[in-house]
Design a protein around this motif. Structure first.
Motif, PDB file in Angstrom:
ATOM      1  N   GLY A 123      -5.213  -5.134  15.113  1.00 16.30           N
ATOM      2  CA  GLY A 123      -4.367  -6.274  15.081  1.00 16.30           C
ATOM      3  C   GLY A 123      -3.732  -6.167  13.723  1.00 16.30           C
ATOM      4  N   LYS A 124      -3.698  -5.346  13.018  1.00 20.14           N
ATOM      5  CA  LYS A 124      -3.023  -5.099  11.342  1.00 20.14           C
ATOM      6  C   LYS A 124      -2.231  -3.803  11.488  1.00 20.14           C
ATOM      7  CE  LYS A 124      -6.651  -8.018   9.229  1.00 20.14           C
ATOM      8  NZ  LYS A 124      -7.545  -7.892   7.997  1.00 20.14           N
ATOM      9  N   CYS A 125      -1.170  -3.863  10.768  1.00 18.72           N
ATOM     10  CA  CYS A 125      -0.502  -2.631  10.288  1.00 18.72           C
ATOM     11  C   CYS A 125      -0.680  -2.357   8.651  1.00 18.72           C
ATOM     12  CB  CYS A 125       1.092  -3.038  10.449  1.00 18.72           C
ATOM     13  SG  CYS A 125       1.294  -3.417  12.247  1.00 18.72           S
ATOM     14  N   TYR A 126      -0.739  -1.016   8.330  1.00 17.93           N
ATOM     15  CA  TYR A 126      -0.973  -0.523   7.280  1.00 17.93           C
ATOM     16  C   TYR A 126       0.038   0.628   6.924  1.00 17.93           C
ATOM     17  CZ  TYR A 126      -5.845  -2.658   8.163  1.00 17.93           C
ATOM     18  OH  TYR A 126      -6.444  -3.530   8.561  1.00 17.93           O
ATOM     19  N   LEU A 127       0.478   0.346   5.661  1.00 16.21           N
ATOM     20  CA  LEU A 127       1.413   1.358   5.094  1.00 16.21           C
ATOM     21  C   LEU A 127       0.588   2.212   3.879  1.00 16.21           C
ATOM     22  CD1 LEU A 127       4.167   2.671   4.938  1.00 16.21           C
ATOM     23  CD2 LEU A 127       4.666   0.686   3.340  1.00 16.21           C
ATOM     24  N   CYS A 142       4.666  -4.053  -2.063  1.00 15.78           N
ATOM     25  CA  CYS A 142       3.974  -4.313  -0.692  1.00 15.78           C
ATOM     26  C   CYS A 142       4.562  -5.582  -0.224  1.00 15.78           C
ATOM     27  CB  CYS A 142       2.542  -4.543  -0.748  1.00 15.78           C
ATOM     28  SG  CYS A 142       1.694  -3.089  -0.980  1.00 15.78           S
ATOM     29  N   ILE A 143       4.998  -6.626  -1.293  1.00 14.68           N
ATOM     30  CA  ILE A 143       5.320  -7.945  -0.884  1.00 14.68           C
ATOM     31  C   ILE A 143       6.972  -7.523  -0.378  1.00 14.68           C
ATOM     32  CG2 ILE A 143       6.140  -9.989  -1.774  1.00 14.68           C
ATOM     33  CD1 ILE A 143       3.723  -9.964  -3.784  1.00 14.68           C
ATOM     34  N   HIS A 148       1.231  -7.278   1.925  1.00 15.14           N
ATOM     35  CA  HIS A 148       0.692  -7.349   0.515  1.00 15.14           C
ATOM     36  C   HIS A 148      -0.450  -6.163   0.314  1.00 15.14           C
ATOM     37  CE1 HIS A 148      -2.951  -8.361   2.979  1.00 15.14           C
ATOM     38  NE2 HIS A 148      -2.266  -9.316   3.258  1.00 15.14           N
ATOM     39  N   LEU A 149      -0.863  -5.760  -0.852  1.00 13.28           N
ATOM     40  CA  LEU A 149      -1.953  -4.725  -1.051  1.00 13.28           C
ATOM     41  C   LEU A 149      -2.943  -4.957  -0.130  1.00 13.28           C
ATOM     42  CD1 LEU A 149      -1.840  -4.077  -4.947  1.00 13.28           C
ATOM     43  CD2 LEU A 149      -1.471  -2.490  -2.990  1.00 13.28           C
ATOM     44  N   VAL A 150      -3.686  -4.098   0.509  1.00 14.31           N
ATOM     45  CA  VAL A 150      -4.825  -4.403   1.250  1.00 14.31           C
ATOM     46  C   VAL A 150      -5.760  -4.964   1.060  1.00 14.31           C
ATOM     47  CG1 VAL A 150      -5.979  -2.012   0.702  1.00 14.31           C
ATOM     48  CG2 VAL A 150      -5.959  -3.134   3.283  1.00 14.31           C
ATOM     49  N   ILE A 151      -6.309  -6.103   1.806  1.00 14.50           N
ATOM     50  CA  ILE A 151      -7.529  -6.840   1.754  1.00 14.50           C
ATOM     51  C   ILE A 151      -8.585  -6.363   2.782  1.00 14.50           C
ATOM     52  CG2 ILE A 151      -8.478  -9.114   1.495  1.00 14.50           C
ATOM     53  CD1 ILE A 151      -5.900 -10.008   0.880  1.00 14.50           C
TER      54      ILE A 151
END
Length: 257
Positions: A123-127, A142-143, A148-151
């Motif tokens: 359910g999430k996307c990561y770059l 990231c913004i 945003h930076l990954v949590i």
């Protein structure tokens, strides 16, 4: 006038003592041409030999029939084996086609669920960026990219991230964790506190190192994923925020999970 009988041609054979059961026989002509009686033991031997020959013939016939039947069964089994082998080959080829089709479908769905160059997961996307920036510029980048930076909120998410880092990049990446505001108080970029039950610091970290000669008075205030020992979950390090590293950005996916 009748012919006279010549008695000189009559030969009387005297009974032999060994042939007590045979009566005296008379033969006309030479006594050397008289037939001899066959002994009973010779007849028994012939009978046994004939019986053995018959039995041996029967055995050979039975073995021949058995050999023919066995050969026929082996040929049938070989034909079945070849047919099963062909079916298995066809089935394996079909599975490969289905697997390839499934991969393409999954990739198409995931690509549509995330922006270009972003990885989909749960359910999430990561770059995973290719350029390097310090921690503050990475947060702002990231913004700008819509995230945003990954949590990191779960073990599953941590496993996913280190799998991508270890298999594709083998580089160090910034994550959205810092204690820059207050030493020892680690906060994510959304200002939530680090969960003590979901933390993956490596041994002896964070150590807030000040440099070889104490040149970094503020110490190490930003968190990164290490590229070494990637098979271990505990690969977080604190680092100087001014270092330039790659970053992992995160955003929600449009795909419903």
């Amino acid at each position: 006038m009748s012919k006279d009988v010549v008695y000189s041609e009559v030969v009387f054979v005297k009974k032999n003592s060994a042939d007590k059961d045979d009566p005296d026989k008379c033969h006309l002509g030479d006594s050397s041409q008289a037939p001899q009686k066959t002994k009973p033991c010779c007849d028994s031997v012939r009978l046994v030999l004939m019986t053995l020959c018959i039995l041996l013939t029967c055995v050979l016939i039975a073995l021949s029939l058995h050999s023919v039947c066995t050969k026929k069964k082996l040929e049938d089994l070989q034909q079945r084996h070849n047919a099963l082998k062909e079916n298995l080959t066809a089935f394996s080829a079909a599975l490969q086609v289905m697997h390839h089709w499934t991969q393409n479908l999954s990739k198409a769905l995931n690509d549509s669920a995330c922006p270009k160059d972003w990885e989909y997961h749960a359910g999430k996307c990561y770059l995973f960026s290719t350029n390097k920036l310090n921690w503050t510029d990475s947060r702002d980048a990231c913004i700008s990219d819509g995230g945003h930076l990954v949590i990191i909120n779960s073990r599953d998410e941590q496993e996913f991230l280190i799998d991508i880092v270890g298999s594709k990049y083998k580089e160090e990446f910034w994550i959205g964790l810092t204690d820059e505001k207050e030493e020892g108080q680690w906060l994510w970029v959304d200002n939530t506190k680090l969960n003590e039950n979901i933390r993956y610091w490596t041994a002896h970290e964070p150590d807030n190192w000040n440099g070889h000669k104490g040149e970094y008075s503020s110490g190490e205030d930003c968190a990164r994923i290490n590229k070494n020992n990637i098979q271990d979950l505990n690969i977080w390090f604190d680092a100087f925020c001014t270092n330039t590293l790659r970053r992992i950005c995160e955003t929600r996916s449009s795909k419903q999970t």
